[in-house]
Design a protein around this motif. Structure first.
Motif: not given
Length: 129
Positions: A46-63
């Motif tokens: 349920g965590t919402v990633l909404n800031h560019q500094y939060e870009r990690g591996d999940e950014y590249f995870d299309d699931s």
């Protein structure tokens, strides 16, 4: 501009809602960034990633799906297209383009369109010439 509403009127008379313009295509869209409330990702907890500094591996995870106002808007366009657009698949910007344009993930997303990796990029882009 010396134009008329002829073509608009013609479409109205033909019942433009039944006209297929692009033939039921599937579109792939690169999403360059997180920018609350327009673009984000929601993790399974349920965590919402909404800031560019939060870009990690999940950014590249299309699931992990993209969300936000722009995603909702594009999905609404798909719905009102009456099947003319079958689906829009949202994905990340390629690592190759990000390496080429590390200063702008937006420029990198546009490069992916230019290179034919995706059909479009979704986000708050400046129109330039």
């Amino acid at each position: 501009c010396n134009s008329t509403d002829y073509f608009w009127q013609q479409q109205q008379q033909l019942g433009s809602s039944n006209v297929s313009v692009i033939g039921g295509i599937n579109i792939t869209a690169a999403i360059p960034d997180y920018q609350y409330p327009t673009l984000n990702k929601r993790l399974p907890d349920g965590t919402v990633l909404n800031h560019q500094y939060e870009r990690g591996d999940e950014y590249f995870d299309d699931s992990v799906p993209f969300g936000g106002i722009y995603i909702e808007y594009i999905n609404s366009v798909v719905k009102i297209s009456n099947g003319d657009i079958q689906n829009v698949t949202f994905t990340h910007t390629s690592k190759a383009s990000l390496k080429r344009f590390p200063e702008s993930w937006y420029t990198a997303a546009v490069r992916d369109v230019q290179n034919g990796l995706v059909d479009m990029a979704g986000g708050p882009f400046w129109i330039t010439g």
